[in-house]
Motif scaffolding. Sequence first.
Motif, PDB file in Angstrom:
ATOM      1  N   ILE A 124     -23.902  -9.185 -10.176  1.00  0.00           N
ATOM      2  CA  ILE A 124     -23.449  -9.182  -8.778  1.00  0.00           C
ATOM      3  C   ILE A 124     -24.599  -8.805  -7.849  1.00  0.00           C
ATOM      4  CG2 ILE A 124     -21.914  -7.946  -7.164  1.00  0.00           C
ATOM      5  CD1 ILE A 124     -19.881  -7.931  -9.642  1.00  0.00           C
ATOM      6  N   HIS A 125     -25.364  -7.779  -8.208  1.00  0.00           N
ATOM      7  CA  HIS A 125     -26.510  -7.416  -7.350  1.00  0.00           C
ATOM      8  C   HIS A 125     -27.580  -8.506  -7.358  1.00  0.00           C
ATOM      9  CE1 HIS A 125     -25.289  -3.818  -5.482  1.00  0.00           C
ATOM     10  NE2 HIS A 125     -25.139  -3.128  -6.590  1.00  0.00           N
ATOM     11  N   PHE A 163     -26.296 -11.120  -4.930  1.00  0.00           N
ATOM     12  CA  PHE A 163     -26.472 -10.685  -3.538  1.00  0.00           C
ATOM     13  C   PHE A 163     -27.935 -10.782  -3.104  1.00  0.00           C
ATOM     14  CE2 PHE A 163     -22.392  -8.100  -3.511  1.00  0.00           C
ATOM     15  CZ  PHE A 163     -21.844  -8.747  -2.416  1.00  0.00           C
ATOM     16  N   LEU A 213     -15.537 -11.808  -4.553  1.00  0.00           N
ATOM     17  CA  LEU A 213     -15.395 -11.376  -5.945  1.00  0.00           C
ATOM     18  C   LEU A 213     -13.906 -11.335  -6.262  1.00  0.00           C
ATOM     19  CD1 LEU A 213     -17.849  -8.297  -6.124  1.00  0.00           C
ATOM     20  CD2 LEU A 213     -18.336 -10.675  -6.761  1.00  0.00           C
ATOM     21  N   LEU A 231     -15.440  -3.477  -5.324  1.00  0.00           N
ATOM     22  CA  LEU A 231     -15.526  -3.045  -3.913  1.00  0.00           C
ATOM     23  C   LEU A 231     -16.755  -2.156  -3.704  1.00  0.00           C
ATOM     24  CD1 LEU A 231     -11.760  -2.231  -3.267  1.00  0.00           C
ATOM     25  CD2 LEU A 231     -13.102  -3.929  -1.997  1.00  0.00           C
ATOM     26  N   VAL A 249     -19.928  -4.279  -3.593  1.00  0.00           N
ATOM     27  CA  VAL A 249     -20.037  -5.005  -2.319  1.00  0.00           C
ATOM     28  C   VAL A 249     -20.551  -4.064  -1.228  1.00  0.00           C
ATOM     29  CG1 VAL A 249     -18.660  -6.136  -0.510  1.00  0.00           C
ATOM     30  CG2 VAL A 249     -18.290  -6.732  -2.919  1.00  0.00           C
ATOM     31  N   GLU A 250     -19.982  -2.881  -1.193  1.00  0.00           N
ATOM     32  CA  GLU A 250     -20.399  -1.871  -0.202  1.00  0.00           C
ATOM     33  C   GLU A 250     -21.872  -1.493  -0.407  1.00  0.00           C
ATOM     34  OE1 GLU A 250     -17.072   0.790   0.567  1.00  0.00           O
ATOM     35  OE2 GLU A 250     -18.503   2.431   0.335  1.00  0.00           O
ATOM     36  N   SER A 294     -22.484  -5.548   2.173  1.00  0.00           N
ATOM     37  CA  SER A 294     -21.734  -6.776   2.454  1.00  0.00           C
ATOM     38  C   SER A 294     -20.270  -6.440   2.732  1.00  0.00           C
ATOM     39  CB  SER A 294     -21.848  -7.701   1.244  1.00  0.00           C
ATOM     40  OG  SER A 294     -20.918  -8.756   1.329  1.00  0.00           O
ATOM     41  N   ARG A 295     -19.543  -7.429   3.278  1.00  0.00           N
ATOM     42  CA  ARG A 295     -18.102  -7.243   3.503  1.00  0.00           C
ATOM     43  C   ARG A 295     -17.306  -8.388   2.909  1.00  0.00           C
ATOM     44  NH1 ARG A 295     -18.601  -5.564   9.781  1.00  0.00           N
ATOM     45  NH2 ARG A 295     -19.649  -3.580   9.449  1.00  0.00           N
ATOM     46  N   ILE A 296     -17.856  -9.053   1.928  1.00  0.00           N
ATOM     47  CA  ILE A 296     -17.107 -10.176   1.339  1.00  0.00           C
ATOM     48  C   ILE A 296     -15.796  -9.669   0.723  1.00  0.00           C
ATOM     49  CG2 ILE A 296     -19.129 -11.642   0.911  1.00  0.00           C
ATOM     50  CD1 ILE A 296     -18.819 -10.819  -2.107  1.00  0.00           C
ATOM     51  N   VAL A 347     -12.792  -8.886  -1.823  1.00  0.00           N
ATOM     52  CA  VAL A 347     -12.588  -8.618  -3.259  1.00  0.00           C
ATOM     53  C   VAL A 347     -11.097  -8.727  -3.500  1.00  0.00           C
ATOM     54  CG1 VAL A 347     -12.702  -6.876  -5.083  1.00  0.00           C
ATOM     55  CG2 VAL A 347     -14.581  -7.054  -3.421  1.00  0.00           C
ATOM     56  N   ARG A 384     -30.571  -6.072   1.169  1.00  0.00           N
ATOM     57  CA  ARG A 384     -29.424  -5.299   1.647  1.00  0.00           C
ATOM     58  C   ARG A 384     -29.678  -4.772   3.062  1.00  0.00           C
ATOM     59  NH1 ARG A 384     -28.451   0.042   0.155  1.00  0.00           N
ATOM     60  NH2 ARG A 384     -30.629   0.217   0.784  1.00  0.00           N
TER      61      ARG A 384
END
Length: 323
Positions: free
Chosen positions: A25-26, A29, A39, A56, A59-60, A64-66, A68, A316
């Motif tokens: 995931i990272h 991103f 996600l 979550l 993402v934080e 990001s604010r995508i 989940v 980020r």
Amino acid sequence: MSANKDKAAKIIIDTDPGIDDAMAIHLAFADARLELLALTSVFGNVFTDQATRNALALVEQAGSRIPVAAGAMRPRTQTPNTPSHYVHGKEGFGTLPAPTPKAQPDPREAAHLLSEMCRQQSGEIILCPVGPLTNIAALLDVDPDIAAHVKKLVIMGGAVWCPGNVTQVAEANIWNDPHAADRVFAADWDIDLIGLDVTQKVTCVQDDFEGLRQTSPEIGGFLADITSFYIDFYHSVVGQHICMMHDPSAVIAITDRDAFEFRQAPLRVICEGEEIGQTVAETQSGRRPVNVAVGVDSARVRKIFLDICAQADTIRNKRIAAT
Ligand code: BDR
Ligand code: CA
């Protein structure tokens, strides 16, 4: 590497984070060639509630604010297996305590979010499941025509021409929901399968992650912290201080497909008996062939992972500054 998101591949990762899930995931991103849209969570390495919470938190952490969306709580048919806490830690992130993300999950259930997003951006989204395939099978249930709207699937799972990692013949993601995996392989869509045939050959050591801590103290430092537990697990199994880069390899197969070699084969999953969870190549099945990864330039994939994750904090910070 271009930061032009118009040309970036749009992806959604379906995940059970999980240490190598967190790496994947990272990585997604931090790679400007990818636009991570959402996600969706599933059980496997941890329970689904933990997977949603961990997703979550990731993402934080990435600024990001995508969305989940929480997914299935249990396999399609079989009794649930116990989560792999011995591989990923009690909360999924090694010895770290449970994270406490501020954001809430998307109100949609995973399969519905996947259906809506794939239809809204028809033919553009690549689904990248790196956990059991329960949510993807549920997507076929809630939206039987969805295959025509999905660009492709790049799946981490399976052990087609090599031994398994949870039984002699089965890989963990497929074994945790064989009925779902069989449903997914029976559908008419383009699948690249990045399984143990290749992911066991892509490895990193703790020093690689300590390097990421230097270049990207927050995200690289987090990956270094959680990975030491994962490396201890691999040491107990293979006797070497390494870890296998399963889930990040699937993400890299999206951006750098030519680092892999593929063989086409229709697949069936054994759903009962001693071989439950085995992914079997069956030329006479009439199913659409899956592109099974059988070869990998391991050094190249490892380098791509490390080079991109080295920029994770910088990316980020830019993301936060832009919002
Ligand atoms: C797969 O199983 C999980 O433990 C990992 O996150 C990976 O997705 C490897 O077999
Ligand atoms: Ca996983």
